[in-house]
Scaffold this active site. Structure first.
Site, PDB file in Angstrom:
ATOM      1  N   LYS A 189     -11.689   4.869  -0.239  1.00 47.68           N
ATOM      2  CA  LYS A 189     -11.471   3.813  -1.236  1.00 47.68           C
ATOM      3  C   LYS A 189     -10.631   2.696  -0.601  1.00 47.68           C
ATOM      4  CE  LYS A 189      -8.497   2.958  -4.540  1.00 47.68           C
ATOM      5  NZ  LYS A 189      -8.513   1.484  -4.423  1.00 47.68           N
ATOM      6  N   GLU A 264       1.040   6.410   5.608  1.00 47.17           N
ATOM      7  CA  GLU A 264       1.507   5.253   6.390  1.00 47.17           C
ATOM      8  C   GLU A 264       1.993   4.234   5.370  1.00 47.17           C
ATOM      9  OE1 GLU A 264       1.646   4.988   9.639  1.00 47.17           O
ATOM     10  OE2 GLU A 264       0.614   6.851  10.098  1.00 47.17           O
ATOM     11  N   CYS A 298       3.016  -4.255   7.532  1.00 52.32           N
ATOM     12  CA  CYS A 298       3.996  -3.163   7.498  1.00 52.32           C
ATOM     13  C   CYS A 298       4.936  -3.241   8.690  1.00 52.32           C
ATOM     14  CB  CYS A 298       3.272  -1.828   7.490  1.00 52.32           C
ATOM     15  SG  CYS A 298       2.107  -1.668   8.855  1.00 52.32           S
ATOM     16  N   GLU A 396      11.119  -4.504   1.384  1.00 47.62           N
ATOM     17  CA  GLU A 396       9.961  -5.113   2.030  1.00 47.62           C
ATOM     18  C   GLU A 396       9.520  -6.320   1.192  1.00 47.62           C
ATOM     19  OE1 GLU A 396       6.263  -2.836   1.913  1.00 47.62           O
ATOM     20  OE2 GLU A 396       6.116  -3.086   4.080  1.00 47.62           O
TER      21      GLU A 396
HETATM   22  P1  NAD Z   1      -0.701  -0.257  -2.618  1.00 50.20           P
HETATM   23  O1  NAD Z   1       0.155   0.936  -2.441  1.00 50.20           O
HETATM   24  O2  NAD Z   1      -0.545  -1.069  -3.838  1.00 50.20           O
HETATM   25  O3  NAD Z   1      -2.256   0.129  -2.559  1.00 50.20           O
HETATM   26  C1  NAD Z   1      -2.812   0.846  -1.467  1.00 50.20           C
HETATM   27  C2  NAD Z   1      -4.067   1.552  -1.923  1.00 50.20           C
HETATM   28  O4  NAD Z   1      -3.709   2.560  -2.872  1.00 50.20           O
HETATM   29  C3  NAD Z   1      -5.078   0.656  -2.623  1.00 50.20           C
HETATM   30  O5  NAD Z   1      -6.378   1.048  -2.254  1.00 50.20           O
HETATM   31  C4  NAD Z   1      -4.833   0.956  -4.095  1.00 50.20           C
HETATM   32  O6  NAD Z   1      -5.936   0.722  -4.933  1.00 50.20           O
HETATM   33  C5  NAD Z   1      -4.510   2.436  -4.034  1.00 50.20           C
HETATM   34  N1  NAD Z   1      -3.734   2.950  -5.170  1.00 50.20           N
HETATM   35  C6  NAD Z   1      -2.908   2.286  -6.005  1.00 50.20           C
HETATM   36  N2  NAD Z   1      -2.378   3.127  -6.911  1.00 50.20           N
HETATM   37  C7  NAD Z   1      -2.871   4.362  -6.639  1.00 50.20           C
HETATM   38  C8  NAD Z   1      -2.692   5.659  -7.210  1.00 50.20           C
HETATM   39  N3  NAD Z   1      -1.892   5.846  -8.260  1.00 50.20           N
HETATM   40  N4  NAD Z   1      -3.345   6.702  -6.670  1.00 50.20           N
HETATM   41  C9  NAD Z   1      -4.149   6.527  -5.588  1.00 50.20           C
HETATM   42  N5  NAD Z   1      -4.369   5.328  -5.003  1.00 50.20           N
HETATM   43  C10 NAD Z   1      -3.730   4.258  -5.523  1.00 50.20           C
HETATM   44  O7  NAD Z   1      -0.476  -1.133  -1.292  1.00 50.20           O
HETATM   45  P2  NAD Z   1      -1.049  -2.559  -0.963  1.00 50.20           P
HETATM   46  O8  NAD Z   1      -0.334  -3.565  -1.810  1.00 50.20           O
HETATM   47  O9  NAD Z   1      -2.542  -2.530  -0.985  1.00 50.20           O
HETATM   48  O10 NAD Z   1      -0.605  -2.697   0.564  1.00 50.20           O
HETATM   49  C11 NAD Z   1       0.633  -3.120   0.974  1.00 50.20           C
HETATM   50  C12 NAD Z   1       1.517  -1.955   1.355  1.00 50.20           C
HETATM   51  O11 NAD Z   1       0.895  -1.160   2.362  1.00 50.20           O
HETATM   52  C13 NAD Z   1       2.836  -2.398   1.967  1.00 50.20           C
HETATM   53  O12 NAD Z   1       3.897  -1.646   1.454  1.00 50.20           O
HETATM   54  C14 NAD Z   1       2.651  -2.109   3.449  1.00 50.20           C
HETATM   55  O13 NAD Z   1       3.854  -1.934   4.170  1.00 50.20           O
HETATM   56  C15 NAD Z   1       1.818  -0.888   3.421  1.00 50.20           C
HETATM   57  N6  NAD Z   1       1.120  -0.725   4.706  1.00 50.20           N
HETATM   58  C16 NAD Z   1       1.557   0.241   5.575  1.00 50.20           C
HETATM   59  C17 NAD Z   1       0.930   0.385   6.812  1.00 50.20           C
HETATM   60  C18 NAD Z   1       1.364   1.447   7.789  1.00 50.20           C
HETATM   61  O14 NAD Z   1       0.565   1.761   8.682  1.00 50.20           O
HETATM   62  N7  NAD Z   1       2.556   2.010   7.686  1.00 50.20           N
HETATM   63  C19 NAD Z   1      -0.129  -0.454   7.156  1.00 50.20           C
HETATM   64  C20 NAD Z   1      -0.522  -1.428   6.251  1.00 50.20           C
HETATM   65  C21 NAD Z   1       0.096  -1.541   5.018  1.00 50.20           C
END
Ligand code: NAD
Length: 502
Positions: A189, A264, A298, A396
């Protein structure tokens, strides 16, 4: 100010329509609902997806389960699986422009950058193919005359892969090829904001010879499509990249059936700079580390921890270089910083900047949004006089905002670096070998860059300490992460049993 690159009107915008991939078929979904993606740079709809409900997620999980339990993929030789992955890599390469365009227009990222990300992804698919053939267990011929021990590595089963919007194609490529290399099947997803390139990947994988049901791709919100993927008993492992908050929820959901979880998550990464460093190189890396991907990264080096002796000079030099950064049209090859993902996110970034300014920090550069009349953009921003306890030094922000903090002794720099909840990555700048190694060993983060920032390679493991995550991606153990270990304990010759005479 910075150099502005006003987005050109999109000629003949054709809204690209996508279905979801379940059991090898492109389907509409149970309720046939849709999600529309508006380009953050141009303010017009560019993609329309069929959105998945809980029932669609269940169908996708059932297809992956069947493909794992009875299908050919986990049972074929690793050489055959590697062949499919290599074919997929070639096909990704052949369609790189199309994929790069989709990521640029949906995420607002500069097109030159997305082209680089797709090239990096191709390398990862090839690396995973190489690792597939080297996946092996261990044997123990040292356990005495009567025992031979063999440790098997078996594919873990059905993996849920959930990805964020900031590196849509790159992040799915850090997970899926390794899961496939191990012989797993998957439900994927992508973020509902940037699903296009992952669905293109689905087309590629079907054409490359991945059997039906092995890779299923659904689009939808976390609450509707994501939750079943993290809680359904037929899922064996969840590989999640996203925010720390949702990572926590993911782990809690997965705990109900004790799934393996790989996370991650977020970061608040420091770059520590000493007076003896090559300051020209540092200033360039500070600007790159802060503004790359509009700071929606990130790994962003959003905390500059600068020695007091040089802080004035260094801040002025970073501000001067920030003037030259080109912000605007992601489709213009000269652009370095594109759009902010949503209007709500832009508001959040601005809230952090105004909160810091109200709390005693100084806006040394930028600080406001850039208005082209459509889309949403933020000026590269530097906050100086930031104290370690301020929100902009701890949380962040996920925007192009650098916070400048100061230190005197090395110990103080280490203490500030380790004082936040995150531990994803860090940078240290000094010509002194001892200084770099001391910081390298004492700062608690998964990657430490020395006299460079945000470099990477498929061979190098990546992941976070503490609330930045759990587990590592990439590197030579990446395939093993998607396996279970099984012990075969074999007896040779007549067995001396519990009841039998000795
Ligand atoms: P997010 O946590 O809002 O969403 C990530 C994914 O999770 C999306 O596909 C979303 O639809 C899904 N999601 C949301 N709620 C969920 C739930 N309750 N159950 C299952 N899935 C759910 O993050 P975002 O805003 O898309 O991305 C930004 C974040 O990602 C930042 O905090 C960033 O630091 C982190 N990030 C980390 C890395 C890493 O490798 N450490 C890399 C890229 C991004």
């Amino acid at each position: 100010m910075t150099v502005l690159v006003k987005p050109q009107k999109l000629a003949d915008v054709k809204v690209r329509e996508f279905s979801m991939l379940i059991d090898g078929k492109w389907v509409e979904g149970v309720e046939a609902g849709t999600i529309e993606r508006v380009a953050p740079s141009h303010g017009v709809t560019v993609s329309r997806y069929k959105s998945a409900t809980k029932d669609d997620a269940h169908r996708a999980i059932a297809a992956a389960r069947k493909a794992f339990d009875t299908g050919h993929w986990p049972r074929m030789t690793a050489a055959e699986r590697a062949g499919v992955l290599l074919k997929a890599a070639d096909m990704i390469s052949a369609r790189a422009d199309e994929i790069a365009y989709l990521d640029a227009i949906e995420a607002g990222k500069p097109i030159t950058q997305t082209r680089g990300e797709i090239a990096g992804a191709v390398d990862i698919w090839r690396y995973a193919a190489a690792l597939a053939r080297d996946l092996h267990g261990e044997s123990y011929n040292t356990l005495g005359e009567g025992t031979l021990g063999v440790v098997l590595r078996e594919a873990i089963g059905v993996v849920s892969i959930i990805t964020p919007w900031n590196f849509p194609f790159l992040i799915v490529s850090q997970k899926l090829p390794f899961a496939l290399a191990a012989g797993c099947t998957a439900v994927v997803k992508p973020s509902e904001l940037t699903s296009g390139s992952t669905l293109l990947l689905g087309e590629i994988l079907m054409e490359a010879g991945v059997p039906a049901g092995v890779v299923n791709i659904i689009v939808g919100t976390g609450a509707e499509a994501g939750v079943p993927m993290t809680s359904h008993p037929d899922v064996d492992m969840v590989s999640f990249t996203g925010s720390t908050g949702v990572g926590r929820l993911t782990m809690a959901n997965a705990a109900q059936t004790l799934k393996k979880v790989s996370l991650e998550l977020g970061g608040k990464n420091p770059q520590i700079v000493f007076p003896d460093a090559d300051l020209d190189a540092f200033v360039d890396a500070a600007v790159f580390g802060g503004y790359f991907n509009a700071g929606e990264c990130c790994n962003a080096g959003s905390r500059l921890i600068v020695h007091r002796e040089i802080v004035k000079d260094v801040t002025a030099r970073i501000a001067a270089l920030s003037e030259k950064v080109r912000v605007g049209d992601p489709l213009d090859p000269s652009t370095q910083v594109g759009a902010i993902i949503t209007p709500q996110h832009l508001q959040k970034i601005q809230g952090y900047v105004s909160g810091a300014a109200g709390g005693g920090a100084t806006v040394a550069h930028g600080g406001s949004q850039i208005d082209f009349g459509f889309g949403q953009f933020m000026a590269p921003t530097i906050l100086s006089d930031v104290k370690p306890e301020m929100a902009v030094a701890r949380e962040e922000i996920f925007g192009p905002v650098l916070s400048v903090l100061t230190f005197g002794k090395t110990e103080e720099a280490i203490q500030i670096a380790n004082s936040v909840d995150y531990g994803l990555s860090a940078g240290v700048w000094s010509k002194d070998f001892d200084t770099c190694l001391t910081i390298g060993r004492r700062v608690r983060a998964g990657t430490i860059w020395m006299n460079t920032f945000m470099d990477g390679a498929s061979e190098l493991p990546f992941g976070g300490y503490r609330q930045s995550g759990l587990g590592r991606e990439l590197g030579r153990h990446a395939v093993e992460d998607y396996t279970e270990t099984k012990t075969l304990n074999m007896h040779i010759g007549a067995r001396t049993g519990w009841w039998m005479p000795r």
